[in-house]
Design an enzyme around this catalytic site. Structure first.
Site, PDB file in Angstrom:
ATOM      1  N   TYR A  39      23.255   5.206  16.473  1.00  0.00           N
ATOM      2  CA  TYR A  39      23.690   4.375  15.332  1.00  0.00           C
ATOM      3  C   TYR A  39      22.883   3.045  15.478  1.00  0.00           C
ATOM      4  CZ  TYR A  39      26.714   1.606  18.398  1.00  0.00           C
ATOM      5  OH  TYR A  39      26.777   0.905  19.466  1.00  0.00           O
ATOM      6  N   GLU A  61      32.564 -12.979  55.642  1.00  0.00           N
ATOM      7  CA  GLU A  61      31.660 -12.741  56.438  1.00  0.00           C
ATOM      8  C   GLU A  61      30.533 -13.594  56.481  1.00  0.00           C
ATOM      9  OE1 GLU A  61      30.573  -8.270  57.336  1.00  0.00           O
ATOM     10  OE2 GLU A  61      32.056  -8.225  55.688  1.00  0.00           O
ATOM     11  N   THR A 112      28.735  -3.234  17.294  1.00  0.00           N
ATOM     12  CA  THR A 112      29.014  -1.772  16.639  1.00  0.00           C
ATOM     13  C   THR A 112      30.081  -1.816  15.289  1.00  0.00           C
ATOM     14  OG1 THR A 112      28.523  -0.707  18.672  1.00  0.00           O
ATOM     15  CG2 THR A 112      30.036   0.395  17.434  1.00  0.00           C
TER      16      THR A 112
HETATM   17  N1  GLU Z   1      24.961  -2.695  21.894  1.00  0.00           N
HETATM   18  C1  GLU Z   1      26.004  -2.709  21.035  1.00  0.00           C
HETATM   19  C2  GLU Z   1      26.582  -4.255  20.943  1.00  0.00           C
HETATM   20  O1  GLU Z   1      27.164  -4.914  21.987  1.00  0.00           O
HETATM   21  C3  GLU Z   1      27.143  -2.002  21.451  1.00  0.00           C
HETATM   22  C4  GLU Z   1      28.324  -2.165  21.837  1.00  0.00           C
HETATM   23  C5  GLU Z   1      29.379  -2.500  20.881  1.00  0.00           C
HETATM   24  O2  GLU Z   1      29.357  -3.180  19.861  1.00  0.00           O
HETATM   25  O3  GLU Z   1      30.151  -1.511  20.843  1.00  0.00           O
HETATM   26  O4  GLU Z   1      26.464  -4.742  20.056  1.00  0.00           O
END
Ligand code: GLU
Length: 348
Positions: free
Chosen positions: A45, A305, A32
Protein backbone atom coordinates in the site's frame (compact mmCIF):
# COMPACT_ATOMS: atom_id res chain seq x y z
CA UNK A 1 -25.50 15.41 31.92
CA UNK A 2 -27.56 15.58 28.69
CA UNK A 3 -30.84 15.74 30.65
CA UNK A 4 -29.47 18.50 32.84
CA UNK A 5 -28.30 20.34 29.73
CA UNK A 6 -31.73 20.20 28.06
CA UNK A 7 -33.22 21.46 31.30
CA UNK A 8 -30.80 24.37 31.51
CA UNK A 9 -31.41 25.28 27.86
CA UNK A 10 -35.15 25.15 28.30
CA UNK A 11 -34.92 27.28 31.41
CA UNK A 12 -32.63 29.91 30.04
CA UNK A 13 -33.25 29.61 26.30
CA UNK A 14 -29.49 30.14 26.00
CA UNK A 15 -26.45 28.01 25.27
CA UNK A 16 -25.49 25.63 28.04
CA UNK A 17 -21.77 26.10 28.59
CA UNK A 18 -21.58 22.94 30.75
CA UNK A 19 -22.45 20.76 27.77
CA UNK A 20 -20.90 22.77 24.93
CA UNK A 21 -18.81 20.51 22.71
CA UNK A 22 -15.04 21.11 22.81
CA UNK A 23 -13.24 22.50 19.77
CA UNK A 24 -10.65 20.03 18.52
CA UNK A 25 -8.23 20.45 15.62
CA UNK A 26 -7.06 17.48 13.60
CA UNK A 27 -3.58 17.98 12.14
CA UNK A 28 -2.76 15.35 9.55
CA UNK A 29 0.81 14.34 8.66
CA UNK A 30 0.24 11.15 6.65
CA UNK A 31 1.05 7.52 7.52
CA UNK A 32 -0.80 4.25 7.06
CA UNK A 33 -3.94 5.74 8.60
CA UNK A 34 -4.07 7.81 5.38
CA UNK A 35 -2.76 4.93 3.26
CA UNK A 36 -4.57 3.25 0.42
CA UNK A 37 -4.24 -0.03 -1.40
CA UNK A 38 -5.65 -1.66 -4.56
CA UNK A 39 -6.59 -4.71 -2.54
CA UNK A 40 -8.27 -5.17 0.84
CA UNK A 41 -6.01 -8.18 1.42
CA UNK A 42 -2.57 -6.96 0.42
CA UNK A 43 0.38 -5.82 2.53
CA UNK A 44 1.39 -3.53 -0.35
CA UNK A 45 0.00 0.00 0.00
CA UNK A 46 1.03 3.63 -0.17
CA UNK A 47 1.25 5.68 3.04
CA UNK A 48 -0.10 9.22 3.09
CA UNK A 49 -2.50 8.96 0.13
CA UNK A 50 -5.79 10.18 1.63
CA UNK A 51 -6.65 13.70 2.79
CA UNK A 52 -7.64 14.47 6.37
CA UNK A 53 -11.20 15.23 5.18
CA UNK A 54 -11.50 11.74 3.83
CA UNK A 55 -10.26 10.27 7.15
CA UNK A 56 -12.93 12.25 9.01
CA UNK A 57 -15.52 11.27 6.40
CA UNK A 58 -15.15 7.65 7.61
CA UNK A 59 -16.18 8.58 11.17
CA UNK A 60 -19.28 10.85 11.02
CA UNK A 61 -19.94 9.86 14.68
CA UNK A 62 -16.95 12.00 15.75
CA UNK A 63 -19.03 15.16 15.20
CA UNK A 64 -20.96 14.17 18.33
CA UNK A 65 -17.78 14.35 20.40
CA UNK A 66 -16.38 17.72 19.35
CA UNK A 67 -16.50 20.58 16.87
CA UNK A 68 -13.81 19.49 14.44
CA UNK A 69 -11.52 21.48 12.18
CA UNK A 70 -8.84 19.83 10.10
CA UNK A 71 -5.54 20.86 8.53
CA UNK A 72 -3.01 18.98 6.46
CA UNK A 73 0.54 19.61 7.74
CA UNK A 74 2.21 17.03 5.47
CA UNK A 75 1.21 13.79 3.78
CA UNK A 76 4.18 11.47 4.16
CA UNK A 77 5.06 8.02 5.43
CA UNK A 78 6.58 8.71 8.84
CA UNK A 79 9.87 7.11 7.76
CA UNK A 80 10.26 10.45 5.90
CA UNK A 81 9.74 12.51 9.08
CA UNK A 82 12.34 15.25 9.49
CA UNK A 83 13.27 18.31 11.54
CA UNK A 84 11.45 20.71 9.19
CA UNK A 85 8.09 18.92 9.63
CA UNK A 86 8.67 18.58 13.39
CA UNK A 87 9.26 22.31 13.77
CA UNK A 88 6.31 23.23 11.53
CA UNK A 89 4.02 20.82 13.40
CA UNK A 90 5.14 21.90 16.88
CA UNK A 91 4.78 25.60 16.06
CA UNK A 92 1.29 25.01 14.65
CA UNK A 93 0.22 22.95 17.69
CA UNK A 94 1.51 25.70 19.98
CA UNK A 95 -0.25 28.44 18.01
CA UNK A 96 -3.56 26.53 18.10
CA UNK A 97 -3.41 25.64 21.78
CA UNK A 98 -2.61 29.25 22.64
CA UNK A 99 -6.08 30.22 21.34
CA UNK A 100 -8.88 30.38 23.90
CA UNK A 101 -11.35 28.66 21.60
CA UNK A 102 -9.18 25.57 20.90
CA UNK A 103 -9.52 22.78 23.48
CA UNK A 104 -7.31 20.07 22.07
CA UNK A 105 -5.35 18.77 19.09
CA UNK A 106 -5.25 15.34 17.45
CA UNK A 107 -2.32 14.51 15.15
CA UNK A 108 -2.60 11.70 12.62
CA UNK A 109 0.85 10.21 11.95
CA UNK A 110 2.59 7.16 10.57
CA UNK A 111 3.50 4.63 13.20
CA UNK A 112 7.18 4.16 12.27
CA UNK A 113 8.39 7.36 13.97
CA UNK A 114 5.29 8.28 15.97
CA UNK A 115 7.10 7.72 19.27
CA UNK A 116 9.83 10.22 18.30
CA UNK A 117 7.40 12.94 17.19
CA UNK A 118 5.29 12.35 20.31
CA UNK A 119 8.28 12.72 22.64
CA UNK A 120 9.52 15.81 20.76
CA UNK A 121 6.13 17.52 21.14
CA UNK A 122 5.90 16.34 24.77
CA UNK A 123 9.12 18.23 25.49
CA UNK A 124 8.50 21.49 23.60
CA UNK A 125 4.76 22.32 23.72
CA UNK A 126 3.74 24.80 26.41
CA UNK A 127 0.15 23.91 27.17
CA UNK A 128 -1.84 21.64 29.47
CA UNK A 129 -4.49 21.11 26.77
CA UNK A 130 -4.65 17.59 25.31
CA UNK A 131 -2.41 16.69 22.37
CA UNK A 132 -3.18 13.20 21.10
CA UNK A 133 -1.30 11.31 18.40
CA UNK A 134 -2.90 8.50 16.46
CA UNK A 135 -2.15 6.21 13.54
CA UNK A 136 -3.08 2.85 12.10
CA UNK A 137 -1.37 -0.39 11.25
CA UNK A 138 -3.78 -1.30 8.45
CA UNK A 139 -4.36 1.07 5.57
CA UNK A 140 -7.77 2.62 4.96
CA UNK A 141 -8.66 0.10 2.21
CA UNK A 142 -7.77 -2.96 4.29
CA UNK A 143 -10.31 -5.40 5.71
CA UNK A 144 -10.75 -4.45 9.39
CA UNK A 145 -8.82 -1.21 8.96
CA UNK A 146 -7.95 0.03 12.45
CA UNK A 147 -7.63 3.73 11.52
CA UNK A 148 -11.27 4.88 11.83
CA UNK A 149 -11.83 3.59 15.38
CA UNK A 150 -8.34 4.70 16.46
CA UNK A 151 -9.12 8.20 15.15
CA UNK A 152 -12.54 8.26 16.80
CA UNK A 153 -10.93 7.20 20.10
CA UNK A 154 -8.18 9.81 19.75
CA UNK A 155 -10.80 12.55 19.27
CA UNK A 156 -12.63 11.24 22.35
CA UNK A 157 -9.42 11.41 24.40
CA UNK A 158 -8.60 14.92 23.12
CA UNK A 159 -12.16 16.02 24.01
CA UNK A 160 -12.01 14.67 27.55
CA UNK A 161 -11.02 17.00 30.42
CA UNK A 162 -9.26 14.06 32.13
CA UNK A 163 -6.60 14.24 29.39
CA UNK A 164 -5.45 17.73 30.45
CA UNK A 165 -1.97 18.03 31.93
CA UNK A 166 -0.90 14.48 31.05
CA UNK A 167 1.57 15.46 28.34
CA UNK A 168 1.36 14.31 24.75
CA UNK A 169 -0.64 11.08 24.47
CA UNK A 170 -0.59 8.29 21.89
CA UNK A 171 -3.86 6.45 21.26
CA UNK A 172 -3.66 3.13 19.41
CA UNK A 173 -5.61 -0.12 19.69
CA UNK A 174 -7.81 1.08 22.61
CA UNK A 175 -4.80 2.05 24.76
CA UNK A 176 -3.68 5.53 25.89
CA UNK A 177 0.09 5.84 26.23
CA UNK A 178 2.42 8.57 27.51
CA UNK A 179 4.69 9.96 24.77
CA UNK A 180 7.85 9.33 26.81
CA UNK A 181 7.04 5.68 27.42
CA UNK A 182 5.50 4.35 24.22
CA UNK A 183 7.31 2.39 21.50
CA UNK A 184 6.43 0.52 18.36
CA UNK A 185 7.33 -3.08 19.22
CA UNK A 186 6.01 -5.17 16.33
CA UNK A 187 6.41 -4.55 12.60
CA UNK A 188 2.83 -5.38 11.58
CA UNK A 189 0.55 -6.16 14.55
CA UNK A 190 -2.29 -3.78 15.47
CA UNK A 191 -1.22 -4.12 19.12
CA UNK A 192 2.29 -2.94 18.29
CA UNK A 193 2.38 0.08 20.63
CA UNK A 194 3.54 -0.76 24.15
CA UNK A 195 4.87 1.21 27.07
CA UNK A 196 7.38 -1.49 28.00
CA UNK A 197 8.78 0.13 31.16
CA UNK A 198 5.51 1.39 32.62
CA UNK A 199 2.38 0.11 30.92
CA UNK A 200 -0.22 2.45 29.36
CA UNK A 201 -1.79 5.40 31.19
CA UNK A 202 -5.28 4.20 30.44
CA UNK A 203 -7.73 2.82 27.92
CA UNK A 204 -10.39 4.13 25.57
CA UNK A 205 -13.16 1.85 24.40
CA UNK A 206 -15.56 3.15 21.73
CA UNK A 207 -14.83 6.68 22.98
CA UNK A 208 -15.14 5.94 26.72
CA UNK A 209 -11.96 7.17 28.40
CA UNK A 210 -10.39 5.70 31.55
CA UNK A 211 -7.06 6.81 33.03
CA UNK A 212 -5.27 4.82 35.71
CA UNK A 213 -1.88 6.56 36.07
CA UNK A 214 0.26 9.44 34.87
CA UNK A 215 3.88 10.21 34.10
CA UNK A 216 6.11 11.80 36.76
CA UNK A 217 8.75 13.03 34.29
CA UNK A 218 8.73 16.68 33.17
CA UNK A 219 6.71 17.46 30.06
CA UNK A 220 4.91 20.37 28.36
CA UNK A 221 4.52 23.20 30.91
CA UNK A 222 7.22 21.77 33.23
CA UNK A 223 9.72 20.88 30.52
CA UNK A 224 12.97 22.85 30.17
CA UNK A 225 12.35 23.26 26.42
CA UNK A 226 10.03 25.62 24.55
CA UNK A 227 9.21 25.50 20.84
CA UNK A 228 9.19 29.33 20.77
CA UNK A 229 12.98 29.21 21.37
CA UNK A 230 13.82 26.39 18.94
CA UNK A 231 14.56 27.24 15.31
CA UNK A 232 16.75 24.29 14.30
CA UNK A 233 18.09 21.08 15.77
CA UNK A 234 21.70 19.84 15.91
CA UNK A 235 22.79 16.61 14.23
CA UNK A 236 22.69 13.67 16.64
CA UNK A 237 23.46 10.18 15.33
CA UNK A 238 22.58 6.77 16.76
CA UNK A 239 25.26 4.09 16.60
CA UNK A 240 24.02 0.52 16.94
CA UNK A 241 26.32 -1.98 18.70
CA UNK A 242 26.95 -5.62 17.86
CA UNK A 243 29.47 -8.41 18.35
CA UNK A 244 32.77 -7.94 16.47
CA UNK A 245 31.96 -4.21 16.10
CA UNK A 246 34.02 -1.58 14.24
CA UNK A 247 34.56 2.06 15.20
CA UNK A 248 34.21 3.44 11.64
CA UNK A 249 30.68 4.77 12.17
CA UNK A 250 31.85 6.84 15.17
CA UNK A 251 34.52 8.48 12.97
CA UNK A 252 31.97 9.03 10.22
CA UNK A 253 29.48 10.68 12.61
CA UNK A 254 32.19 13.06 13.81
CA UNK A 255 33.38 13.85 10.27
CA UNK A 256 29.80 14.67 9.26
CA UNK A 257 29.34 17.15 12.09
CA UNK A 258 27.42 15.21 14.73
CA UNK A 259 27.21 17.26 17.93
CA UNK A 260 25.96 14.26 19.83
CA UNK A 261 25.99 10.47 19.58
CA UNK A 262 23.51 8.10 21.15
CA UNK A 263 24.92 4.63 21.58
CA UNK A 264 22.43 1.80 21.15
CA UNK A 265 24.72 -0.38 23.25
CA UNK A 266 24.51 -4.04 24.13
CA UNK A 267 22.61 -5.05 27.29
CA UNK A 268 23.09 -2.40 30.00
CA UNK A 269 24.64 -0.03 27.43
CA UNK A 270 27.84 -2.04 26.99
CA UNK A 271 30.27 -1.37 24.16
CA UNK A 272 32.81 -3.28 22.11
CA UNK A 273 36.30 -2.11 23.26
CA UNK A 274 37.15 -0.18 20.07
CA UNK A 275 33.78 1.63 20.19
CA UNK A 276 34.28 2.48 23.86
CA UNK A 277 37.65 3.98 22.96
CA UNK A 278 36.26 5.92 19.97
CA UNK A 279 33.33 7.29 21.98
CA UNK A 280 35.65 8.26 24.84
CA UNK A 281 37.76 10.23 22.34
CA UNK A 282 34.60 11.87 20.94
CA UNK A 283 33.49 12.89 24.46
CA UNK A 284 36.96 14.38 25.10
CA UNK A 285 36.51 16.54 21.99
CA UNK A 286 33.21 17.89 23.40
CA UNK A 287 30.75 15.65 21.53
CA UNK A 288 27.88 14.61 23.84
CA UNK A 289 27.75 10.81 24.18
CA UNK A 290 24.64 9.18 25.64
CA UNK A 291 24.62 5.49 26.53
CA UNK A 292 21.35 3.80 25.69
CA UNK A 293 20.58 0.17 24.83
CA UNK A 294 19.45 -1.84 21.85
CA UNK A 295 17.47 -4.13 24.22
CA UNK A 296 14.20 -2.11 24.12
CA UNK A 297 13.35 -1.91 27.82
CA UNK A 298 15.02 -1.36 31.17
CA UNK A 299 17.35 1.43 32.30
CA UNK A 300 21.08 2.05 31.98
CA UNK A 301 22.82 1.96 35.34
CA UNK A 302 25.28 4.72 36.20
CA UNK A 303 27.83 3.27 36.64
CA UNK A 304 27.50 -0.23 35.24
CA UNK A 305 30.32 -2.18 33.63
CA UNK A 306 31.12 1.22 32.11
CA UNK A 307 31.72 4.13 34.49
CA UNK A 308 30.15 7.11 32.67
CA UNK A 309 31.89 9.71 34.83
CA UNK A 310 35.31 8.27 33.86
CA UNK A 311 34.53 8.80 30.16
CA UNK A 312 32.35 11.93 30.30
CA UNK A 313 29.33 9.95 29.09
CA UNK A 314 25.67 10.50 29.92
CA UNK A 315 23.42 7.61 30.95
CA UNK A 316 20.25 7.50 28.85
CA UNK A 317 18.11 6.23 31.76
CA UNK A 318 15.30 4.08 30.33
CA UNK A 319 14.81 5.98 27.07
CA UNK A 320 15.25 3.88 23.97
CA UNK A 321 17.90 5.17 21.52
CA UNK A 322 15.45 7.04 19.26
CA UNK A 323 13.90 8.88 22.22
CA UNK A 324 17.31 9.53 23.78
CA UNK A 325 18.25 11.14 20.46
CA UNK A 326 15.24 13.52 20.69
CA UNK A 327 16.10 14.58 24.24
CA UNK A 328 19.80 14.98 23.41
CA UNK A 329 19.02 17.24 20.42
CA UNK A 330 16.94 19.48 22.69
CA UNK A 331 19.48 19.34 25.54
CA UNK A 332 22.20 20.46 23.12
CA UNK A 333 20.12 23.55 22.32
CA UNK A 334 20.81 24.61 25.94
CA UNK A 335 24.17 23.16 26.99
CA UNK A 336 27.12 20.91 26.08
CA UNK A 337 27.99 20.14 29.72
CA UNK A 338 27.57 16.36 30.28
CA UNK A 339 26.48 16.92 33.92
CA UNK A 340 23.70 19.27 32.86
CA UNK A 341 22.69 16.93 30.02
CA UNK A 342 22.59 14.10 32.59
CA UNK A 343 20.26 16.24 34.67
CA UNK A 344 17.83 16.51 31.71
CA UNK A 345 17.95 12.73 31.28
CA UNK A 346 17.24 12.23 34.98
CA UNK A 347 14.19 14.48 34.97
CA UNK A 348 12.53 14.50 31.51
N1 GLU B 1 5.76 3.55 6.97
C1 GLU B 1 4.47 3.86 7.46
C2 GLU B 1 4.51 5.11 8.33
O1 GLU B 1 5.16 5.17 9.34
C3 GLU B 1 4.00 2.66 8.12
C4 GLU B 1 3.58 2.77 9.46
C5 GLU B 1 2.18 3.13 9.70
O2 GLU B 1 1.74 4.25 9.57
O3 GLU B 1 1.55 2.21 10.17
O4 GLU B 1 3.94 6.09 7.94
Amino acid sequence: MRLLCKFVILMSLGVCSVCAKPNVYILATGGTIAGSSKSALSSAYKSGSLSVDSLLGAIPQAKELANLKAEQISNIGSQEMNDAVWLKLAKRVQALLSKKDVDGVVITHGTDTMEETAYFLNLVIKSAKPVVMVGAMRNADSLSADGPLNLYNAIAVASDVQSKGKGVLVVMDDAIHAAREVSKTNTTGVDTFKSLNSGPLGHVLYGHVRFYMQSLRKHTLESAFDIAQIHDLPRVDIIYSHANDHADFVQSALQHGAKGIVSAGMGNGNLYPSILEALAQAAKKGVAVVRSSRVGSGFITRPGEIDDSQYGFVSGDNLNPQKARVLLMLALSQTHDPQKIQNYFDTH
